[in-house]
Design a protein around this motif. Sequence first.
Motif, PDB file in Angstrom:
ATOM      1  N   ASP A 244       0.849  -1.180   0.000  1.00 21.42           N
ATOM      2  CA  ASP A 244       0.000   0.000   0.000  1.00 21.42           C
ATOM      3  C   ASP A 244       0.888   1.235   0.000  1.00 21.42           C
ATOM      4  O   ASP A 244       2.074   1.168   0.348  1.00 21.42           O
ATOM      5  CB  ASP A 244      -0.905   0.005   1.236  1.00 21.42           C
ATOM      6  CG  ASP A 244      -2.207   0.754   1.024  1.00 21.42           C
ATOM      7  OD1 ASP A 244      -2.321   1.512   0.033  1.00 21.42           O
ATOM      8  OD2 ASP A 244      -3.128   0.581   1.837  1.00 21.42           O
ATOM      9  N   GLU A 245       0.321   2.383  -0.390  1.00 21.34           N
ATOM     10  CA  GLU A 245       1.112   3.600  -0.383  1.00 21.34           C
ATOM     11  C   GLU A 245       1.349   4.062   1.044  1.00 21.34           C
ATOM     12  O   GLU A 245       0.566   3.785   1.947  1.00 21.34           O
ATOM     13  CB  GLU A 245       0.436   4.697  -1.195  1.00 21.34           C
ATOM     14  CG  GLU A 245      -0.900   5.147  -0.642  1.00 21.34           C
ATOM     15  CD  GLU A 245      -1.565   6.193  -1.522  1.00 21.34           C
ATOM     16  OE1 GLU A 245      -0.940   6.680  -2.476  1.00 21.34           O
ATOM     17  OE2 GLU A 245      -2.717   6.520  -1.233  1.00 21.34           O
ATOM     18  N   GLY A 246       2.450   4.731   1.250  1.00 18.23           N
ATOM     19  CA  GLY A 246       2.820   5.227   2.563  1.00 18.23           C
ATOM     20  C   GLY A 246       4.327   5.215   2.711  1.00 18.23           C
ATOM     21  O   GLY A 246       5.065   4.932   1.766  1.00 18.23           O
TER      22      GLY A 246
ATOM     23  N   TYR B 262       5.648   1.357   9.252  1.00 13.69           N
ATOM     24  CA  TYR B 262       4.798   1.794   8.150  1.00 13.69           C
ATOM     25  C   TYR B 262       3.879   2.898   8.650  1.00 13.69           C
ATOM     26  O   TYR B 262       3.310   2.800   9.729  1.00 13.69           O
ATOM     27  CB  TYR B 262       3.960   0.625   7.622  1.00 13.69           C
ATOM     28  CG  TYR B 262       2.856   1.056   6.685  1.00 13.69           C
ATOM     29  CD1 TYR B 262       3.162   1.475   5.396  1.00 13.69           C
ATOM     30  CD2 TYR B 262       1.532   1.078   7.089  1.00 13.69           C
ATOM     31  CE1 TYR B 262       2.157   1.894   4.529  1.00 13.69           C
ATOM     32  CE2 TYR B 262       0.528   1.483   6.232  1.00 13.69           C
ATOM     33  CZ  TYR B 262       0.843   1.899   4.964  1.00 13.69           C
ATOM     34  OH  TYR B 262      -0.142   2.309   4.115  1.00 13.69           O
TER      35      TYR B 262
ATOM     36  N   ARG C  71       0.879   5.232   6.755  1.00 10.65           N
ATOM     37  CA  ARG C  71       0.115   5.566   5.546  1.00 10.65           C
ATOM     38  C   ARG C  71       0.010   7.076   5.347  1.00 10.65           C
ATOM     39  O   ARG C  71       0.029   7.569   4.223  1.00 10.65           O
ATOM     40  CB  ARG C  71      -1.294   4.983   5.644  1.00 10.65           C
ATOM     41  CG  ARG C  71      -2.183   5.297   4.445  1.00 10.65           C
ATOM     42  CD  ARG C  71      -3.622   4.842   4.645  1.00 10.65           C
ATOM     43  NE  ARG C  71      -3.750   3.559   5.282  1.00 10.65           N
ATOM     44  CZ  ARG C  71      -3.766   2.383   4.657  1.00 10.65           C
ATOM     45  NH1 ARG C  71      -3.661   2.339   3.354  1.00 10.65           N
ATOM     46  NH2 ARG C  71      -3.893   1.263   5.335  1.00 10.65           N
TER      47      ARG C  71
ATOM     48  N   ARG D   5       7.287  13.209  -0.203  1.00  7.79           N
ATOM     49  CA  ARG D   5       6.641  13.487  -1.478  1.00  7.79           C
ATOM     50  C   ARG D   5       7.586  13.028  -2.567  1.00  7.79           C
ATOM     51  O   ARG D   5       8.601  13.650  -2.812  1.00  7.79           O
ATOM     52  CB  ARG D   5       6.368  14.982  -1.607  1.00  7.79           C
ATOM     53  CG  ARG D   5       5.448  15.337  -2.696  1.00  7.79           C
ATOM     54  CD  ARG D   5       4.053  15.017  -2.266  1.00  7.79           C
ATOM     55  NE  ARG D   5       3.121  15.516  -3.252  1.00  7.79           N
ATOM     56  CZ  ARG D   5       1.855  15.217  -3.202  1.00  7.79           C
ATOM     57  NH1 ARG D   5       1.391  14.482  -2.244  1.00  7.79           N
ATOM     58  NH2 ARG D   5       1.054  15.673  -4.111  1.00  7.79           N
TER      59      ARG D   5
ATOM     60  N   ASP E 137       1.133  14.113  -7.285  1.00  7.09           N
ATOM     61  CA  ASP E 137      -0.042  13.248  -7.287  1.00  7.09           C
ATOM     62  C   ASP E 137      -0.828  13.498  -8.568  1.00  7.09           C
ATOM     63  O   ASP E 137      -1.529  14.494  -8.689  1.00  7.09           O
ATOM     64  CB  ASP E 137      -0.893  13.527  -6.050  1.00  7.09           C
ATOM     65  CG  ASP E 137      -2.070  12.595  -5.925  1.00  7.09           C
ATOM     66  OD1 ASP E 137      -2.327  11.825  -6.869  1.00  7.09           O
ATOM     67  OD2 ASP E 137      -2.732  12.640  -4.884  1.00  7.09           O
TER      68      ASP E 137
END
Length: 129
Positions: free
Chosen positions: A14-16, A109, A111, A117, A121
């Motif tokens: 997952d993103e994070g 982790y 999220r 950055r 996005d």
Amino acid sequence: MTATILLNSSMMPDEGLYILRRVSREFFAELIADAHRRGELQSYVGYAETAQHIERIARVPIPVNRASTQLPDQALIAVCKLKYRVADPGAKGKLQPGEDDYEYYVATYDRNHLRWRIVNDESQPSQAA
């Protein structure tokens, strides 16, 4: 309560923000046993051989779970993986790795970490005039 997510590969599902560090077998085993005692261990180990190896070193039951990994907003991730890549994908689940064929990692982790950055996005609409 912070979940401890147990994996058999060092993937990023997952993103994070992930911060990964190699740890000793002893540290890993103690971490797994402690998370199990606290009821905070969630196994996403997909291979019986790896689950059995972790059971032997941590002395707690490790269920095999082939579901997609679900991460909470913050987690500690414990990884027990083979030191090598299996050459024949058809052999996965049929190998009998030795005790020294594994390596161990722990990752944090987050999220919603706001200080990172990597790329713009692109999912946001452009503000073109």
